[in-house]
Scaffold this active site. Structure first.
Site, mmCIF file in Angstrom:
data_model
loop_
_atom_site.group_PDB
_atom_site.id
_atom_site.type_symbol
_atom_site.label_atom_id
_atom_site.label_comp_id
_atom_site.label_asym_id
_atom_site.label_seq_id
_atom_site.Cartn_x
_atom_site.Cartn_y
_atom_site.Cartn_z
ATOM 1 N N GLY A 1 26.241 56.184 63.124
ATOM 2 C CA GLY A 1 27.535 55.590 62.782
ATOM 3 C C GLY A 1 27.915 54.516 63.789
ATOM 4 O O GLY A 1 27.192 54.285 64.773
ATOM 5 N N ASP A 2 29.008 53.815 63.506
ATOM 6 C CA ASP A 2 29.517 52.759 64.383
ATOM 7 C C ASP A 2 28.515 51.624 64.573
ATOM 8 O O ASP A 2 28.472 50.997 65.629
ATOM 9 C CB ASP A 2 29.921 53.321 65.762
ATOM 10 C CG ASP A 2 30.841 54.508 65.643
ATOM 11 O OD1 ASP A 2 31.767 54.432 64.822
ATOM 12 O OD2 ASP A 2 30.636 55.506 66.349
ATOM 13 N N LYS B 1 29.161 48.426 60.382
ATOM 14 C CA LYS B 1 29.094 48.293 58.926
ATOM 15 C C LYS B 1 30.316 47.555 58.379
ATOM 16 O O LYS B 1 30.209 46.820 57.413
ATOM 17 C CB LYS B 1 29.015 49.681 58.260
ATOM 18 C CG LYS B 1 27.737 50.423 58.568
ATOM 19 C CD LYS B 1 27.717 51.795 57.929
ATOM 20 C CE LYS B 1 28.780 52.715 58.472
ATOM 21 N NZ LYS B 1 28.654 53.071 59.893
ATOM 22 N N GLY C 1 36.002 54.491 60.689
ATOM 23 C CA GLY C 1 36.920 53.497 61.224
ATOM 24 C C GLY C 1 36.235 52.148 61.187
ATOM 25 O O GLY C 1 35.177 51.977 61.766
ATOM 26 N N THR D 1 36.359 64.421 64.230
ATOM 27 C CA THR D 1 37.469 63.474 64.365
ATOM 28 C C THR D 1 38.817 64.144 64.073
ATOM 29 O O THR D 1 39.851 63.490 64.146
ATOM 30 C CB THR D 1 37.282 62.301 63.380
ATOM 31 O OG1 THR D 1 37.217 62.844 62.059
ATOM 32 C CG2 THR D 1 36.008 61.521 63.672
ATOM 33 N N ARG E 1 34.926 75.388 45.574
ATOM 34 C CA ARG E 1 35.719 75.233 44.344
ATOM 35 C C ARG E 1 37.163 75.677 44.491
ATOM 36 O O ARG E 1 37.789 76.165 43.552
ATOM 37 C CB ARG E 1 35.030 75.939 43.155
ATOM 38 C CG ARG E 1 33.718 75.269 42.800
ATOM 39 C CD ARG E 1 32.720 76.185 42.210
ATOM 40 N NE ARG E 1 32.314 77.195 43.175
ATOM 41 C CZ ARG E 1 31.459 78.173 42.905
ATOM 42 N NH1 ARG E 1 30.943 78.275 41.706
ATOM 43 N NH2 ARG E 1 31.116 79.042 43.831
ATOM 44 N N GLY F 1 39.366 56.789 69.589
ATOM 45 C CA GLY F 1 39.505 56.124 70.888
ATOM 46 C C GLY F 1 38.530 56.649 71.927
ATOM 47 O O GLY F 1 38.503 56.196 73.072
ATOM 48 N N ARG G 1 32.155 55.900 73.511
ATOM 49 C CA ARG G 1 30.896 56.248 72.851
ATOM 50 C C ARG G 1 29.781 56.353 73.875
ATOM 51 O O ARG G 1 29.749 55.596 74.847
ATOM 52 C CB ARG G 1 30.526 55.180 71.811
ATOM 53 C CG ARG G 1 31.543 55.098 70.695
ATOM 54 C CD ARG G 1 31.157 54.032 69.668
ATOM 55 N NE ARG G 1 32.217 53.891 68.675
ATOM 56 C CZ ARG G 1 32.650 52.732 68.175
ATOM 57 N NH1 ARG G 1 32.110 51.601 68.570
ATOM 58 N NH2 ARG G 1 33.617 52.720 67.302
ATOM 59 N N ASP H 1 24.352 40.114 70.537
ATOM 60 C CA ASP H 1 24.924 39.412 71.693
ATOM 61 C C ASP H 1 25.265 40.350 72.843
ATOM 62 O O ASP H 1 25.333 39.905 73.998
ATOM 63 C CB ASP H 1 26.190 38.655 71.271
ATOM 64 C CG ASP H 1 27.210 39.597 70.642
ATOM 65 O OD1 ASP H 1 26.875 40.241 69.629
ATOM 66 O OD2 ASP H 1 28.327 39.723 71.192
HETATM 67 P P1 IMP Z 1 33.834 64.771 61.210
HETATM 68 O O1 IMP Z 1 33.219 63.777 60.286
HETATM 69 O O2 IMP Z 1 35.217 64.421 61.652
HETATM 70 O O3 IMP Z 1 33.717 66.187 60.682
HETATM 71 O O4 IMP Z 1 32.966 64.781 62.580
HETATM 72 C C1 IMP Z 1 31.622 65.245 62.615
HETATM 73 C C2 IMP Z 1 30.776 64.392 63.560
HETATM 74 O O5 IMP Z 1 30.619 63.092 62.996
HETATM 75 C C3 IMP Z 1 31.379 64.186 64.950
HETATM 76 O O6 IMP Z 1 30.342 64.117 65.899
HETATM 77 C C4 IMP Z 1 32.046 62.828 64.833
HETATM 78 O O7 IMP Z 1 32.184 62.185 66.078
HETATM 79 C C5 IMP Z 1 31.064 62.115 63.933
HETATM 80 N N1 IMP Z 1 31.676 61.030 63.167
HETATM 81 C C6 IMP Z 1 32.474 61.142 62.089
HETATM 82 N N2 IMP Z 1 32.833 59.934 61.638
HETATM 83 C C7 IMP Z 1 32.230 59.040 62.428
HETATM 84 C C8 IMP Z 1 32.178 57.608 62.426
HETATM 85 O O8 IMP Z 1 32.754 56.919 61.576
HETATM 86 N N3 IMP Z 1 31.442 57.050 63.427
HETATM 87 C C9 IMP Z 1 30.749 57.795 64.343
HETATM 88 N N4 IMP Z 1 30.772 59.113 64.363
HETATM 89 C C10 IMP Z 1 31.490 59.742 63.415
#
Ligand code: IMP
Length: 423
Positions: A12-13, A16, A40, A125, A139, A297, A300, A328
């Site tokens: 993630g991050d 995208k 986010g 999160t 369900r 916040g 990472r 960059d």
């Molecule tokens: P959840 O999706 O809130 O249940 O979190 C589960 C795991 O996914 C945790 O390690 C979060 O930090 C990670 N995670 C959830 N959404 C994101 C994202 O958009 N970017 C990076 N990590 C994420």
């Protein structure tokens, strides 16, 4: 046919949001297919910064239809907040559509998420994502269309009673006042009703008419509930297959799958991360890349690029193209490393292991590439990138067997080098 899936290739991050925003200019329709407000997306347009969690970033283009698909878990309060912020900044939001089949994130989902993560220690999160998907599968969840059903109040009251018992007896938490939550839900549903639609129908119609459809994955391949680093994953399918289920389209409709790859690796939350750098280089990546979560916040964790992960992502998603982001951020490094395999107890592993105990003990086998040590953030054409930067990209392509189509050299729309028009 032009239906393109955009997926995160790492944890993630990957940036995208920026690539979606860039492609959305040409897209007729942008579709979110999984996850919820745990995502986010930061998009920078001119001097303005937009942070979106649920509404697809394509909303910034007035002609683009933006869809929250059936595979998404929807926090209605969050959608209303985002709508308000966009509208206050003059953005036309009339093109938003929300699937009537999408599940609703309830206040108790967020409460349970926060309480359970204290013992599960996934580092979620706290947006209620896991509990909302749990209820969907068991369900006992509620879909958006259920909110408009005459029998909703009774079913909801029964479920709330069960949830209050759980909160009070197991978690020692106060629970919720049923009437107050019901009234809030009804108010939110009424305000969102005009956006609710059978979105699978809309997406399939768009594809049939030859329109350009972009499926926007949230999170990334290694956070996928099946293919990720379980249990340190999210509860949905960020991988390309998730687009079919989460938007209601058949796999034969997908024409390309783009893997968004950050030029290095980051991870939020817990779990093994072989190329993590707990040194000055890691700090430099974090500060140059502004690697702090959009949703939470949190700082990472940062490390070198991992080609074992990219090969895995290429396989699981069937990647046809790469969009390499944040190149960059590597501008100042004299030497850049890429992990090409793992060493585990004297054995060399080329494939990403399923077992986290093994992954935890994997030591990266690196190759070193010379850095370019110059500012590339204003470069507009691929051939104008310094030779060392092009060599780095060529090595990444070779290691995962997928060609780049887009390279991002900064957060702004204009800082995007396109080698292949994906639409
Ligand atoms: P959840 O999706 O809130 O249940 O979190 C589960 C795991 O996914 C945790 O390690 C979060 O930090 C990670 N995670 C959830 N959404 C994101 C994202 O958009 N970017 C990076 N990590 C994420």
């Amino acid at each position: 046919m032009s239906a393109v899936v955009l997926v995160g290739s790492q944890w993630g991050d990957e940036g995208k949001g920026k690539i979606t925003d860039f492609l959305a200019e040409k897209a007729d329709c942008v579709v979110r297919y999984q996850g919820g407000s745990n995502a986010g997306h930061t998009v920078e347009v001119a001097s303005e910064k937009f942070m979106l969690h649920l509404i697809p970033s394509g909303i910034l283009y007035p002609k683009t239809i933006c869809i929250i698909g059936n595979g998404v878990v929807v926090d209605m309060g969050e959608v209303l907040t985002e709508l308000k912020e966009l509208q206050e900044r003059g953005i036309d939001t009339s093109n938003l559509r929300i699937s009537s089949r999408a599940q609703v994130v309830m206040p108790y989902h967020k409460e349970i998420d926060a309480i359970e993560d204290q013992c599960k220690k996934i580092g979620t999160t706290k947006r209620g994502i896991g509990p909302a998907y749990e209820d969907k599968i068991s369900r006992t969840g509620f879909r958006i269309c259920d909110l408009f059903d005459p029998g909703f109040k009774e079913r909801f009251a029964q479920e709330m009673e069960r949830k209050n018992l759980l909160l009070q007896k197991i978690y020692d938490a106060p629970g919720f006042e049923i009437e107050a939550i019901y009234a809030e839900l009804m108010d939110q549903a009424a305000r969102l009703q005009k956006y609710v639609a059978d979105t699978s129908l809309l997406v399939n119609q768009a594809i049939k008419e030859g329109k350009k459809v972009l499926f926007e994955g949230a999170q990334g391949t290694l956070l996928d509930i099946d293919h990720g680093t379980y249990p340190y994953v999210t509860s949905s399918y960020p991988t390309s297959g998730g687009a079919c289920i989460g938007a209601g389209v058949g796999p034969t409709n997908i024409s390309r799958v783009i893997g968004v790859v950050k030029a290095y690796t980051t991870r939020v939350g817990e779990g093994p991360f072989p190329t993590e750098l707990n040194d000055a280089n890691g700090e430099l990546l974090r500060s140059r890349g502004a690697e702090f979560g959009t949703t939470t916040g949190r700082a990472r964790r940062c490390g070198w690029l991992d080609a074992v992960i990219l090969r895995y992502a290429a396989r699981i998603n069937g990647l046809t193209d790469l969009a390499i982001t944040k190149l960059d951020v590597l501008d100042t490094f004299a030497t850049i490393k890429i992990c090409v395999a793992y060493r585990y107890k004297g054995e060399i592993l080329y494939e990403f292991p399923d077992n986290l105990g093994i992954l935890q003990e994997c030591v990266p086998e690196y190759i070193e590439m010379p850095g370019w040590q110059q500012d590339i953030s204003q470069i507009e054409h691929y051939e104008d990138l310094p030779a060392a930067a092009r060599n780095y990209i060529a090595k990444v392509e070779e290691l995962c067997g997928v060609k780049q189509a887009i390279v991002a050299v900064g957060p702004k729309r204009t800082q995007t080098i396109v080698s292949d028009q994906l639409f």
